[in-house]
Design a protein around this motif. Structure first.
Motif, PDB file in Angstrom:
ATOM      1  N   LEU A 194      -1.133  14.007  13.306  1.00  0.00           N
ATOM      2  CA  LEU A 194      -0.531  13.290  14.431  1.00  0.00           C
ATOM      3  C   LEU A 194      -1.524  12.386  15.157  1.00  0.00           C
ATOM      4  CD1 LEU A 194       1.761  16.049  15.971  1.00  0.00           C
ATOM      5  CD2 LEU A 194       2.444  14.082  14.585  1.00  0.00           C
ATOM      6  N   ALA A 195      -2.796  12.443  14.744  1.00  0.00           N
ATOM      7  CA  ALA A 195      -3.828  11.598  15.360  1.00  0.00           C
ATOM      8  C   ALA A 195      -3.771  11.716  16.886  1.00  0.00           C
ATOM      9  CB  ALA A 195      -3.673  10.147  14.925  1.00  0.00           C
ATOM     10  N   THR A 196      -3.814  12.937  17.365  1.00  0.00           N
ATOM     11  CA  THR A 196      -3.664  13.198  18.793  1.00  0.00           C
ATOM     12  C   THR A 196      -4.765  12.547  19.617  1.00  0.00           C
ATOM     13  OG1 THR A 196      -2.672  15.324  18.218  1.00  0.00           O
ATOM     14  CG2 THR A 196      -3.346  15.017  20.498  1.00  0.00           C
ATOM     15  N   THR A 197      -6.004  12.668  19.134  1.00  0.00           N
ATOM     16  CA  THR A 197      -7.132  12.086  19.879  1.00  0.00           C
ATOM     17  C   THR A 197      -7.905  11.059  19.061  1.00  0.00           C
ATOM     18  OG1 THR A 197      -8.581  13.915  19.201  1.00  0.00           O
ATOM     19  CG2 THR A 197      -7.415  14.148  21.294  1.00  0.00           C
ATOM     20  N   GLU A 198      -7.896  11.177  17.760  1.00  0.00           N
ATOM     21  CA  GLU A 198      -8.599  10.239  16.894  1.00  0.00           C
ATOM     22  C   GLU A 198      -7.678   9.801  15.770  1.00  0.00           C
ATOM     23  OE1 GLU A 198     -13.170  10.898  16.345  1.00  0.00           O
ATOM     24  OE2 GLU A 198     -12.173  12.834  16.098  1.00  0.00           O
ATOM     25  N   SER A 199      -7.847   8.564  15.330  1.00  0.00           N
ATOM     26  CA  SER A 199      -7.046   8.089  14.212  1.00  0.00           C
ATOM     27  C   SER A 199      -7.304   8.956  12.989  1.00  0.00           C
ATOM     28  CB  SER A 199      -7.389   6.628  13.892  1.00  0.00           C
ATOM     29  OG  SER A 199      -8.693   6.515  13.368  1.00  0.00           O
ATOM     30  N   VAL A 200      -6.319   9.017  12.116  1.00  0.00           N
ATOM     31  CA  VAL A 200      -6.425   9.849  10.919  1.00  0.00           C
ATOM     32  C   VAL A 200      -7.674   9.498  10.121  1.00  0.00           C
ATOM     33  CG1 VAL A 200      -5.342  10.252   8.673  1.00  0.00           C
ATOM     34  CG2 VAL A 200      -3.969  10.382  10.749  1.00  0.00           C
ATOM     35  N   ARG A 201      -7.972   8.200  10.006  1.00  0.00           N
ATOM     36  CA  ARG A 201      -9.108   7.774   9.182  1.00  0.00           C
ATOM     37  C   ARG A 201     -10.454   8.043   9.850  1.00  0.00           C
ATOM     38  NH1 ARG A 201      -6.605   3.433  11.443  1.00  0.00           N
ATOM     39  NH2 ARG A 201      -7.867   1.828  12.493  1.00  0.00           N
ATOM     40  N   SER A 202     -10.448   8.357  11.169  1.00  0.00           N
ATOM     41  CA  SER A 202     -11.696   8.581  11.907  1.00  0.00           C
ATOM     42  C   SER A 202     -12.043  10.051  12.058  1.00  0.00           C
ATOM     43  CB  SER A 202     -11.593   7.961  13.309  1.00  0.00           C
ATOM     44  OG  SER A 202     -11.335   6.589  13.246  1.00  0.00           O
ATOM     45  N   GLN A 203     -11.213  10.939  11.574  1.00  0.00           N
ATOM     46  CA  GLN A 203     -11.406  12.363  11.832  1.00  0.00           C
ATOM     47  C   GLN A 203     -12.538  12.953  10.989  1.00  0.00           C
ATOM     48  OE1 GLN A 203      -7.523  14.332  11.749  1.00  0.00           O
ATOM     49  NE2 GLN A 203      -6.617  12.656  12.924  1.00  0.00           N
ATOM     50  N   ASP A 204     -12.902  14.163  11.313  1.00  0.00           N
ATOM     51  CA  ASP A 204     -14.038  14.832  10.684  1.00  0.00           C
ATOM     52  C   ASP A 204     -13.582  15.530   9.412  1.00  0.00           C
ATOM     53  OD1 ASP A 204     -16.536  15.849  10.231  1.00  0.00           O
ATOM     54  OD2 ASP A 204     -16.305  17.521  11.641  1.00  0.00           O
TER      55      ASP A 204
END
Length: 458
Positions: free
Chosen positions: A287-297
């Protein structure tokens, strides 16, 4: 594969060079698309009405125009983009057409409340009913309240997955709900389109297109991200892989592609390069609540690409193909190119660059062949490709030997350097019986049905 087939675009443009096996572009429908017609359909005849030039013997019917008042009293919305063609009654067709509208678009989508997701959203889909002769019968809004509906894909169970190309959340642009989702639209039964439900498990990001593996139900998704970081390529493992209307609502797992030693697709400049050991990293927060999907860890870095757009399933080799439409270093990618076609093999877990488009430096301002976008396989062989670039916009076809020919020319307007989409062609596809080809002019929106002597040879 002949040399001319491998290099087919170089002759058409004099400005574009293609390296690699163009056979990759024909893999979606091997029986229809493995070879094109021996030649094109002849020179384009100027349209006295100044709308669409076609070869001798072909004719167009305008099915729909932006701004036209429908029987329900509402105007047809703007920005005609991706479109899916489905079989209709009595050899007719039903088309589901995207409207890539935001709340500030010229004419936004106005859907009935029961088919509206977010009343503040300007996008959605129209469903058009066309008879067996390519003539319009009716048109209505099948989905509303979405945003920036760009492309999508047809499922094996004959529904349309329409994709929002945005990451805007509630409170942005006046939206009352989050956007950036995929929605399923039934072309035949609008009762299914009531109470629109975003397929949240499939991720919230700048979606472009999808391709479905009919054997496993896996849905492959592309991300057309044009701001850093680079977009990626994803797969969705559904809880109910058998498919059918609403099956994707049951949820599943979204994963992003990791290819060892390949963080950026643009660095690959030689067609035929193969990368093994591909892995899929589970997306921590779809859901990319705080970070975009592509930016996640992720445990390992996911593979990115600039403007990853079209996707299609190759039934002959059971592989999925996707396109990076271009890359420019000033926009973030490491290397320049004018288009890549990639093939992912699920069984071998390999990624292979099939085709790369390159243009001499400096590039011409208005090449004859520029920015191919939507494509489809012709039932008569070869490809039909929509242009989305500067200058005249053509529908292009390919012959058996890979030569490119002009099939149609948009006479309404031209793309400009400031706004190439102004003259863009989009949404090409054929009726189930192959007699009619459908496509759109993006802006101002016009939907065409083209019929004629498809079997004619020159």
């Amino acid at each position: 594969m002949t040399s001319s087939r491998r290099q087919f675009l170089s002759r058409a443009a004099g400005a574009v060079v293609v390296a690699g096996s163009v056979e990759a572009l024909f893999a979606a429908q091997p029986a229809a698309g493995a070879s094109g017609p021996p030649a094109g359909y002849g020179p384009l005849i100027p349209d006295p009405d100044g709308i669409l030039d076609l070869p001798r013997g072909f004719r167009y019917t305008i099915l729909s125009r932006e701004g036209t008042v429908r029987p329900d009293g509402l105007p047809v919305p703007s920005r005609f983009d991706g479109m899916g063609a489905f079989p209709g009654r009595r050899a007719g067709s039903r088309l589901v057409r995207n409207h890539e509208c935001s709340p500030t678009s010229r004419i936004t989508v106005q859907a009935p409340p029961e088919r509206t997701y977010d009343p503040a959203g300007g996008g959605g889909t129209s469903t058009l009913v066309v008879d067996g002769h390519g003539r319009p019968e009716s048109e209505h809004i099948s989905l509303g309240g979405t945003a920036i509906n760009c492309s999508g894909g047809i499922t094996p169970w004959h529904t349309w997955l329409t994709c929002e190309e945005t990451e805007d959340k509630a409170g942005t642009r006046g939206y009352t709900k989050d956007h950036g989702f995929i929605f399923e639209v039934d072309p035949n039964d609008d009762r299914h389109n009531e109470n629109p439900t975003p397929l949240t498990a499939m991720g919230r990001f700048q979606h472009e297109a999808v391709a479905v593996d009919p054997h496993t139900g896996v849905v492959y998704e592309t991300e057309d991200a044009f701001v850093a970081p680079l977009g990626s390529f994803y797969r969705f493992l559904p809880e109910r892989p058998g498919g059918g209307w609403g099956s994707l609502r049951a949820g599943g797992e979204l994963q992003a592609l990791h290819v060892p030693d390949l963080p950026d697709l643009s660095v690959v400049q030689e067609a035929g390069e193969v990368f093994g050991g591909a892995e899929w990293m589970t997306v921590p927060d779809p859901l990319a609540t705080t970070e975009s999907v592509r930016s996640q860890d992720y445990p390992k870095p996911i593979t990115g690409g600039y403007k990853i757009e079209g996707a299609w399933w190759g039934e002959r080799d059971r592989c999925v193909y996707f396109v990076s439409s271009f890359a420019r270093t000033e926009l973030g990618p490491a290397k320049n190119h004018d288009g890549q076609v990639w093939k992912y093999d699920p069984r071998r877990r390999t990624l292979r660059l099939e085709v790369i488009f390159t243009r001499p430096t400096p590039a011409p301002e208005n090449p004859e062949f520029d920015a191919p976008d939507n494509i489809c396989m012709s039932p008569y062989g070869g490809l039909m490709m929509c242009e989305d670039g500067v200058g005249d916009a053509y529908m292009l076809g390919t012959t058996r030997d890979g030569e490119v020919f002009h099939f149609a020319r948009n006479r309404v307007n031209n793309g400009t350097a400031e706004d190439p989409a102004y003259g863009e062609l989009a949404g090409v596809g054929f009726s189930a019986d192959g007699r009619t080809m459908f496509f759109n002019i993006y802006d101002p929106g016009i939907t065409f049905a083209v019929t004629g002597p498809w079997n004619r040879r020159h």
